[in-house]
Design a protein around this motif. Structure first.
Motif, PDB file in Angstrom:
ATOM      1  N   LEU A 182       0.830  -1.207   0.000  1.00  0.00           N
ATOM      2  CA  LEU A 182       0.000   0.000   0.000  1.00  0.00           C
ATOM      3  C   LEU A 182       0.869   1.263   0.000  1.00  0.00           C
ATOM      4  N   LEU A 183       1.980   1.210   0.742  1.00  0.00           N
ATOM      5  CA  LEU A 183       2.907   2.339   0.736  1.00  0.00           C
ATOM      6  C   LEU A 183       3.533   2.532  -0.641  1.00  0.00           C
ATOM      7  N   LEU A 184       3.909   1.427  -1.293  1.00  0.00           N
ATOM      8  CA  LEU A 184       4.467   1.516  -2.643  1.00  0.00           C
ATOM      9  C   LEU A 184       3.447   2.073  -3.627  1.00  0.00           C
ATOM     10  N   MET A 185       2.198   1.703  -3.458  1.00  0.00           N
ATOM     11  CA  MET A 185       1.154   2.256  -4.330  1.00  0.00           C
ATOM     12  C   MET A 185       1.015   3.764  -4.128  1.00  0.00           C
ATOM     13  N   ALA A 186       1.098   4.214  -2.872  1.00  0.00           N
ATOM     14  CA  ALA A 186       1.022   5.655  -2.608  1.00  0.00           C
ATOM     15  C   ALA A 186       2.199   6.391  -3.243  1.00  0.00           C
ATOM     16  N   VAL A 187       3.408   5.797  -3.140  1.00  0.00           N
ATOM     17  CA  VAL A 187       4.580   6.405  -3.778  1.00  0.00           C
ATOM     18  C   VAL A 187       4.418   6.456  -5.295  1.00  0.00           C
ATOM     19  N   ALA A 188       3.871   5.387  -5.880  1.00  0.00           N
ATOM     20  CA  ALA A 188       3.669   5.362  -7.331  1.00  0.00           C
ATOM     21  C   ALA A 188       2.659   6.427  -7.759  1.00  0.00           C
ATOM     22  N   VAL A 189       1.606   6.618  -6.997  1.00  0.00           N
ATOM     23  CA  VAL A 189       0.627   7.660  -7.319  1.00  0.00           C
ATOM     24  C   VAL A 189       1.271   9.038  -7.248  1.00  0.00           C
ATOM     25  N   PHE A 190       2.107   9.250  -6.233  1.00  0.00           N
ATOM     26  CA  PHE A 190       2.805  10.539  -6.126  1.00  0.00           C
ATOM     27  C   PHE A 190       3.741  10.756  -7.307  1.00  0.00           C
ATOM     28  N   LEU A 191       4.438   9.695  -7.745  1.00  0.00           N
ATOM     29  CA  LEU A 191       5.327   9.822  -8.896  1.00  0.00           C
ATOM     30  C   LEU A 191       4.553  10.162 -10.169  1.00  0.00           C
ATOM     31  N   VAL A 192       3.382   9.576 -10.325  1.00  0.00           N
ATOM     32  CA  VAL A 192       2.555   9.907 -11.494  1.00  0.00           C
ATOM     33  C   VAL A 192       2.175  11.384 -11.476  1.00  0.00           C
ATOM     34  N   TYR A 193       1.749  11.856 -10.329  1.00  0.00           N
ATOM     35  CA  TYR A 193       1.367  13.277 -10.217  1.00  0.00           C
ATOM     36  C   TYR A 193       2.572  14.179 -10.478  1.00  0.00           C
ATOM     37  N   GLN A 194       3.734  13.835  -9.894  1.00  0.00           N
ATOM     38  CA  GLN A 194       4.927  14.667 -10.074  1.00  0.00           C
ATOM     39  C   GLN A 194       5.402  14.661 -11.523  1.00  0.00           C
ATOM     40  N   THR A 195       5.335  13.518 -12.195  1.00  0.00           N
ATOM     41  CA  THR A 195       5.764  13.425 -13.588  1.00  0.00           C
ATOM     42  C   THR A 195       4.889  14.281 -14.499  1.00  0.00           C
ATOM     43  N   ILE A 196       3.577  14.213 -14.296  1.00  0.00           N
ATOM     44  CA  ILE A 196       2.671  15.029 -15.116  1.00  0.00           C
ATOM     45  C   ILE A 196       2.890  16.516 -14.841  1.00  0.00           C
ATOM     46  N   SER A 197       3.107  16.882 -13.578  1.00  0.00           N
ATOM     47  CA  SER A 197       3.338  18.287 -13.236  1.00  0.00           C
ATOM     48  C   SER A 197       4.627  18.799 -13.876  1.00  0.00           C
ATOM     49  N   ASP A 198       5.711  17.991 -13.818  1.00  0.00           N
ATOM     50  CA  ASP A 198       6.979  18.405 -14.437  1.00  0.00           C
ATOM     51  C   ASP A 198       6.839  18.553 -15.945  1.00  0.00           C
ATOM     52  N   PHE A 199       6.096  17.652 -16.557  1.00  0.00           N
ATOM     53  CA  PHE A 199       5.913  17.734 -18.006  1.00  0.00           C
ATOM     54  C   PHE A 199       5.168  19.009 -18.397  1.00  0.00           C
ATOM     55  N   ARG A 200       4.129  19.359 -17.656  1.00  0.00           N
ATOM     56  CA  ARG A 200       3.390  20.585 -17.947  1.00  0.00           C
ATOM     57  C   ARG A 200       4.250  21.817 -17.709  1.00  0.00           C
ATOM     58  N   GLU A 201       5.095  21.769 -16.686  1.00  0.00           N
ATOM     59  CA  GLU A 201       5.958  22.907 -16.408  1.00  0.00           C
ATOM     60  C   GLU A 201       6.996  23.095 -17.510  1.00  0.00           C
ATOM     61  N   LYS A 202       7.539  21.993 -18.016  1.00  0.00           N
ATOM     62  CA  LYS A 202       8.525  22.095 -19.098  1.00  0.00           C
ATOM     63  C   LYS A 202       7.891  22.557 -20.403  1.00  0.00           C
ATOM     64  N   LEU A 203       6.631  22.225 -20.619  1.00  0.00           N
ATOM     65  CA  LEU A 203       5.947  22.729 -21.806  1.00  0.00           C
ATOM     66  C   LEU A 203       5.787  24.246 -21.758  1.00  0.00           C
ATOM     67  N   ALA A 260       6.401   6.175 -21.253  1.00  0.00           N
ATOM     68  CA  ALA A 260       7.060   4.949 -20.785  1.00  0.00           C
ATOM     69  C   ALA A 260       7.107   4.904 -19.256  1.00  0.00           C
ATOM     70  N   LEU A 261       7.429   6.045 -18.641  1.00  0.00           N
ATOM     71  CA  LEU A 261       7.473   6.089 -17.178  1.00  0.00           C
ATOM     72  C   LEU A 261       6.100   5.838 -16.579  1.00  0.00           C
ATOM     73  N   LEU A 262       5.067   6.438 -17.149  1.00  0.00           N
ATOM     74  CA  LEU A 262       3.714   6.227 -16.638  1.00  0.00           C
ATOM     75  C   LEU A 262       3.258   4.776 -16.806  1.00  0.00           C
ATOM     76  N   CYS A 263       3.643   4.166 -17.940  1.00  0.00           N
ATOM     77  CA  CYS A 263       3.292   2.748 -18.137  1.00  0.00           C
ATOM     78  C   CYS A 263       3.937   1.887 -17.059  1.00  0.00           C
ATOM     79  N   GLY A 264       5.218   2.141 -16.761  1.00  0.00           N
ATOM     80  CA  GLY A 264       5.901   1.382 -15.718  1.00  0.00           C
ATOM     81  C   GLY A 264       5.267   1.589 -14.356  1.00  0.00           C
ATOM     82  N   ILE A 265       4.888   2.844 -14.050  1.00  0.00           N
ATOM     83  CA  ILE A 265       4.265   3.126 -12.753  1.00  0.00           C
ATOM     84  C   ILE A 265       2.898   2.450 -12.646  1.00  0.00           C
ATOM     85  N   PHE A 266       2.088   2.534 -13.715  1.00  0.00           N
ATOM     86  CA  PHE A 266       0.772   1.894 -13.680  1.00  0.00           C
ATOM     87  C   PHE A 266       0.893   0.367 -13.614  1.00  0.00           C
ATOM     88  N   LEU A 267       1.903  -0.195 -14.288  1.00  0.00           N
ATOM     89  CA  LEU A 267       2.120  -1.636 -14.182  1.00  0.00           C
ATOM     90  C   LEU A 267       2.451  -2.027 -12.749  1.00  0.00           C
TER      91      LEU A 267
END
Length: 339
Positions: free
Chosen positions: A64-85, A297-304
């Motif tokens: 459950l802790l790993l799932m919470a970390v994965a959800v946070f990584l998904v949110y952080q990855t999307i936020s970084d991508f929008r910021e770089k755009l 690719a990162l999101l696919c790995g996190i969702f997997l």
């Protein structure tokens, strides 16, 4: 203790009847806590089952802790991508050339007169023989009149000269101007650089071409009584819509001219040299460092990982429920045997 005895009996079906006989014949050995059989093997089996359950709960919370970390990584990855755009990075590349497209040099001499213009190589400029006197004009020149692009009323006169091309031979253009009189206490000539002299020559509307150049490029000055050395470098900028703009950067050095003419003169002499600084064309463009394929690719790995963790958690819960039901069933069986 009773449940563990039943568990042992269920694990060994061949000894089931003997276990039942032991329960009926000597029930005290099962019920009494100080019996030798009840104090060793059942307690050991109970401790193993307890450890298994505790370990399962720990694994469940860990995933459950790993799932919470994965959800946070998904949110952080999307936020970084929008910021770089929103904030692209400026990229600078250099392209080496042996020959430049000859630039155009537009002079605004006013009352000054062009005396001589020559192309020299290897930075060698021979001494002037008759300074202040008309000499050879070996440069390709064009004269053009057009209206000021900012006022649309004032007429401007420009002398356009073809600039140097061969950067390997260090080609330069040396010009000499003469101004007989001026109504100001200082004298200077304005000039303008644009990217291609050939485009100016082939343009059907040269006046409009010069108006556009004056609106787009910066102008500079060089003073009388000095030799001004201009070293140019070319910068191309690619815009977001795919268009390309060209501008010049220049380094200017000024050397005092010693007038060695015999008679004192009240006129002014202007000397200016144009040369390429280096053979590199600088290209500037904005690039987006965020790569959508890397993010996908990162999101696919996190969702997997999320699906795997959820599947493991579901299996762990099912296994714990199954163990609990089995334990209750065995307890019920032991109660029935005792009754």
């Amino acid at each position: 203790q009773l449940s563990e005895d039943v568990e042992r009996v269920s694990e060994n079906p061949t000894e089931e009847r003997e276990g039942e006989m032991e329960v009926h014949e000597d029930s005290s050995s099962v019920i009494l806590p100080d019996g030798e059989l009840g104090t060793t093997t059942p307690s050991l089996r109970f401790s193993k089952t307890c450890l298994k359950n505790v370990f399962s709960v720990i694994l469940l919370f860990l995933y459950l802790l790993l799932m919470a970390v994965a959800v946070f990584l998904v949110y952080q990855t999307i936020s970084d991508f929008r910021e770089k755009l929103k904030h692209p990075v400026m990229s600078v590349t250099y392209k080496e050339v042996s020959l430049y497209d000859a630039p155009g040099i537009a002079f605004y001499p006013g009352k000054a007169q062009l005396l001589s213009c020559k192309h020299h190589y290897y930075d060698h400029i021979p001494p002037l023989i008759n300074p202040g006197q008309p000499g050879d004009i070996e440069c390709t020149t064009q004269r053009i009149n057009y209206t000021d692009p900012f006022t649309n009323q004032t007429m401007k006169y420009a002398l356009v000269v073809q600039g140097p091309r061969d950067v390997k031979k260090r080609e330069l253009v040396f010009l000499q101007f003469h101004l007989n009189e001026t109504d100001q206490d200082f004298s200077a000539i304005d000039y303008l650089l644009f990217s291609s002299f050939q485009e100016f020559v082939s343009s059907p509307e040269k006046a409009k071409f010069m108006k556009d150049c004056e609106s787009s490029y910066s102008s500079w000055k060089f003073s009388g009584g000095f030799r001004t050395w201009v070293k140019m470098s070319l910068v191309k900028t690619k815009e977001e819509d795919g268009s390309e703009t060209v501008e010049f950067k220049q380094e200017t050095s000024v050397v005092n001219y010693i007038d060695q003419r015999t008679k004192p003169r009240s006129d002014q002499l202007f000397f200016v040299v144009f040369e390429w600084k280096d053979p590199f064309i600088q290209t500037v463009q904005d690039i987006i460092t965020a790569n959508p394929w890397n993010m996908i690719a990162l999101l696919c790995g996190i969702f997997l990982a999320l699906f795997k963790a959820a599947d493991f958690a579901k299996l762990s819960v099912k296994w714990m429920i199954k163990i609990r039901r089995r334990h209750l069933k065995r307890t019920h069986q032991v109660t029935n045997h005792i009754s």
